[in-house]
Design a protein around this motif. Structure first.
Motif, PDB file in Angstrom:
ATOM      1  N   VAL A 109       1.085  -1.266   0.002  1.00 33.60           N
ATOM      2  CA  VAL A 109      -0.008  -0.027  -0.150  1.00 33.60           C
ATOM      3  C   VAL A 109       0.835   1.335   0.020  1.00 33.60           C
ATOM      4  CG1 VAL A 109      -0.247  -0.027   2.454  1.00 33.60           C
ATOM      5  CG2 VAL A 109      -1.810   1.235   1.169  1.00 33.60           C
ATOM      6  N   ARG A 121      -5.333   0.025   1.365  1.00 35.56           N
ATOM      7  CA  ARG A 121      -5.322   0.816   2.559  1.00 35.56           C
ATOM      8  C   ARG A 121      -6.338   0.124   3.517  1.00 35.56           C
ATOM      9  NH1 ARG A 121      -2.620   3.976   6.514  1.00 35.56           N
ATOM     10  NH2 ARG A 121      -4.147   4.073   8.087  1.00 35.56           N
ATOM     11  N   TRP A 241       4.339  -6.361   6.218  1.00 36.67           N
ATOM     12  CA  TRP A 241       4.072  -6.695   7.436  1.00 36.67           C
ATOM     13  C   TRP A 241       5.023  -7.364   8.141  1.00 36.67           C
ATOM     14  CZ3 TRP A 241      -1.694  -9.534   6.704  1.00 36.67           C
ATOM     15  CH2 TRP A 241      -2.596  -8.446   6.177  1.00 36.67           C
ATOM     16  N   ALA A 248       9.154  -3.299  15.145  1.00 37.09           N
ATOM     17  CA  ALA A 248       8.508  -3.539  16.515  1.00 37.09           C
ATOM     18  C   ALA A 248       9.161  -4.145  17.152  1.00 37.09           C
ATOM     19  CB  ALA A 248       7.134  -4.358  16.053  1.00 37.09           C
ATOM     20  N   VAL A 251      11.717  -1.939  18.858  1.00 39.02           N
ATOM     21  CA  VAL A 251      11.182  -1.067  19.847  1.00 39.02           C
ATOM     22  C   VAL A 251      10.861  -1.617  20.884  1.00 39.02           C
ATOM     23  CG1 VAL A 251       9.069   0.149  20.042  1.00 39.02           C
ATOM     24  CG2 VAL A 251      10.188   0.572  17.860  1.00 39.02           C
ATOM     25  N   GLY A 345      -0.601  -0.709  11.354  1.00 38.45           N
ATOM     26  CA  GLY A 345      -0.535  -1.754  12.145  1.00 38.45           C
ATOM     27  C   GLY A 345      -0.114  -1.391  13.613  1.00 38.45           C
TER      28      GLY A 345
HETATM   29  C1  HEM Z   1       7.628  -0.307  15.779  1.00 38.63           C
HETATM   30  C2  HEM Z   1       6.780  -0.653  14.781  1.00 38.63           C
HETATM   31  C3  HEM Z   1       6.142   0.319  13.471  1.00 38.63           C
HETATM   32  C4  HEM Z   1       6.315   1.590  13.390  1.00 38.63           C
HETATM   33  C5  HEM Z   1       7.285   2.496  14.352  1.00 38.63           C
HETATM   34  C6  HEM Z   1       5.811   1.853  12.320  1.00 38.63           C
HETATM   35  C7  HEM Z   1       5.582   3.088  11.863  1.00 38.63           C
HETATM   36  C8  HEM Z   1       5.047   3.549  10.567  1.00 38.63           C
HETATM   37  C9  HEM Z   1       5.145   4.740   9.875  1.00 38.63           C
HETATM   38  C10 HEM Z   1       6.096   5.775  10.477  1.00 38.63           C
HETATM   39  C11 HEM Z   1       4.421   4.518   8.778  1.00 38.63           C
HETATM   40  C12 HEM Z   1       4.441   5.594   7.754  1.00 38.63           C
HETATM   41  C13 HEM Z   1       5.311   5.534   6.563  1.00 38.63           C
HETATM   42  C14 HEM Z   1       5.490   6.539   5.621  1.00 38.63           C
HETATM   43  O1  HEM Z   1       4.699   7.558   5.479  1.00 38.63           O
HETATM   44  O2  HEM Z   1       6.234   6.485   4.625  1.00 38.63           O
HETATM   45  C15 HEM Z   1       4.091   3.253   8.626  1.00 38.63           C
HETATM   46  C16 HEM Z   1       3.321   2.731   7.459  1.00 38.63           C
HETATM   47  C17 HEM Z   1       2.575   1.452   7.556  1.00 38.63           C
HETATM   48  N1  HEM Z   1       2.815   0.463   8.463  1.00 38.63           N
HETATM   49 FE1  HEM Z   1       3.970   0.482  10.202  1.00 38.63          FE
HETATM   50  N2  HEM Z   1       5.093   0.858  11.694  1.00 38.63           N
HETATM   51  C18 HEM Z   1       5.532  -0.336  12.436  1.00 38.63           C
HETATM   52  C19 HEM Z   1       5.113  -1.576  12.362  1.00 38.63           C
HETATM   53  C20 HEM Z   1       4.063  -2.034  11.462  1.00 38.63           C
HETATM   54  C21 HEM Z   1       3.785  -3.403  11.448  1.00 38.63           C
HETATM   55  C22 HEM Z   1       4.109  -4.581  12.336  1.00 38.63           C
HETATM   56  C23 HEM Z   1       2.808  -3.453  10.331  1.00 38.63           C
HETATM   57  C24 HEM Z   1       2.096  -4.543   9.880  1.00 38.63           C
HETATM   58  C25 HEM Z   1       1.781  -5.600  10.507  1.00 38.63           C
HETATM   59  C26 HEM Z   1       2.753  -2.084   9.907  1.00 38.63           C
HETATM   60  C27 HEM Z   1       1.968  -1.879   8.786  1.00 38.63           C
HETATM   61  C28 HEM Z   1       1.997  -0.491   8.118  1.00 38.63           C
HETATM   62  C29 HEM Z   1       1.715  -0.320   6.565  1.00 38.63           C
HETATM   63  C30 HEM Z   1       0.815  -1.138   5.805  1.00 38.63           C
HETATM   64  C31 HEM Z   1       2.004   1.114   6.360  1.00 38.63           C
HETATM   65  C32 HEM Z   1       1.824   1.657   5.205  1.00 38.63           C
HETATM   66  C33 HEM Z   1       0.470   2.501   5.144  1.00 38.63           C
HETATM   67  C34 HEM Z   1      -0.140   3.349   4.107  1.00 38.63           C
HETATM   68  O3  HEM Z   1       0.869   3.381   3.121  1.00 38.63           O
HETATM   69  O4  HEM Z   1      -1.051   4.059   4.211  1.00 38.63           O
HETATM   70  N3  HEM Z   1       3.425  -1.288  10.502  1.00 38.63           N
HETATM   71  N4  HEM Z   1       4.294   2.436   9.836  1.00 38.63           N
END
Ligand code: HEM
Length: 394
Positions: A109, A121, A241, A248, A251, A345
């Protein structure tokens, strides 16, 4: 309009952006992390950003780079706006992200646009609910094993933690049938190492196909009690994921090192040491900022360690402050991003991370690092020595 001098552009590149790239944006490099901790490179990066803000702010500061319009944000309110107005006119799918992520998740996504983005999304939001999986039971199982190991060796290291962590992750995402499939996550790691080099590394089609085939075999089981049982075409989303669960784990390990507990403890660990230190957006049309226009296709850079650790604004910048998550906060404290592109997530991470802290703290006690907390913390080198009387971190 604030255009940084050549010297300041060089400083931002040398002290902020290059060290971030060198540590590895997609997968961290242990050698560089060790050096970064030794030199506390984030402290230098944050000071450089403060200088930029004091000299040119509050408007976005344009860097003198040929061939690309790049604007660095220095005002917290601007960060709030940039994230709130995503994906239009501020697209998440920037050129740089597409170049990096095509190595292992061309259909994710984060690099999708338009109608495909909306559909993907929605799928992510509905699948990634913590209540879709028995998180506590899975974590408890694996944490019990890890606790026994720590009791016998006398210390918790990143290696033993991350082995347990990946078993938890594979069970949550794909089910018990994937519990021991190290090859799957090792292949993903190799693809992510290529992704660190974005444009510069050729795509390894064979490796990517092998990884995707293995992943699809697990997904086909649609195992009850795992995310794989969720409806929809998950195949293109799951690589993200698995990749993001690495952050994660980092962290959660750092949270242990500062004696954090609960969901606020996980949030604090991610505030203090953001695992997405650079949030990027690319404008799809000219946009107006503090009285000036920035052209279409401007790349906006949010360097989160600066906003999260700005001692001029935040009295709690360098200490563990879980209480801040109970009240309205500064709009630039965004470890999980914000607005319509906020990490879908997030709740699953908070549930998994805090369950892990609970389960490990039941039998082990950890003497925490104390304030002022270092600005760079190399998780690879964390060792927590367990003693019957308690534990100490070195
Ligand atoms: C400490 C763990 C995590 C942190 C700090 C984190 C942080 C973030 C951040 C800052 C973004 C935005 C990135 C951007 O704008 O370029 C993001 C997007 C995303 N994260 Fe996480 N994430 C974590 C773990 C996870 C996990 C475990 C999953 C799924 C199981 C996940 C799924 C996603 C997805 C699918 C996006 C894309 C959302 C979009 O394009 O609308 N994240 N994450």
């Amino acid at each position: 309009m604030a255009i940084s001098s050549r010297l300041d552009t060089t400083r931002v590149l040398a002290a902020v952006l290059l060290p971030t790239l060198a540590k590895g944006v997609i997968v961290r490099r242990p050698g560089v992390m060790a050096l970064a901790e030794k030199t506390q490179s984030d402290a230098t990066a944050i000071d450089t950003m403060r200088h930029l803000r004091d000299r040119y702010g509050p408007e976005p500061v344009r860097l003198r780079i040929t061939g690309r319009s790049v604007a660095v944000l220095v005002d917290p309110a601007d960060v709030g706006r940039l994230l709130a107005e995503s994906p239009e006119p501020f697209a998440l799918a920037t050129k740089e992200k597409k170049a990096a992520l095509r190595h292992f998740q061309p259909h994710g996504v984060l690099v999708s646009e338009g109608e495909a983005r909306e559909r993907r999304r929605e799928l992510n939001e509905s699948a990634l609910r913590p209540e879709n999986v028995p998180v506590d039971a899975i974590v408890r199982d694996e944490a019990d094993l890890l606790t026994r190991h720590v009791m016998s060796t006398g210390e918790l290291t990143w290696d033993s933690f991350s082995q347990a962590w990946w078993r938890i992750v594979r069970r949550i995402v794909l089910g018990d049938g994937a519990r021991s499939d190290d090859q799957l996550t090792d292949d993903l790691k190799a693809l992510r190492q290529n992704a660190n080099w974005a444009f510069l590394h050729p795509r390894q089609r064979g490796l990517r196909e092998r990884f995707q085939r293995r992943l699809d075999e697990h997904l086909e089981r649609r195992e009850e009690g795992s995310l794989a049982a969720q409806p929809g075409d998950l195949s293109g989303q799951v690589p993200h994921w698995l990749f993001a669960f690495d952050a994660a784990g980092i962290v959660t390990m750092r949270a242990l090192a500062i004696g954090a507990r609960g969901t606020h403890g996980i949030l604090e660990s991610a505030r203090l040491w953001p695992t997405t230190p650079v949030i990027l957006r690319e404008s799809t049309k000219p946009t107006h900022w503090h009285g000036t226009w920035l052209p279409k296709n401007t790349e906006f850079v949010v360097f989160t360690p600066f906003f999260h650790r700005d001692e001029d604004r935040l009295p709690y910048a360098d200490r563990y402050a879980p209480e801040i998550w109970d009240r309205p906060r500064d709009p630039a404290i965004v470890p999980f991003s914000g607005g319509p592109g906020v990490c879908p997530g997030r709740d699953l991470v908070l549930a998994t991370g805090s369950a892990t802290l609970d389960a490990l703290s039941e039998h082990l006690s950890f003497l925490a690092l104390s304030a002022p907390l270092p600005r760079t913390l190399n998780h690879f080198a964390l060792r927590m020595h367990a003693t019957p009387m308690g534990t100490r971190v070195s």
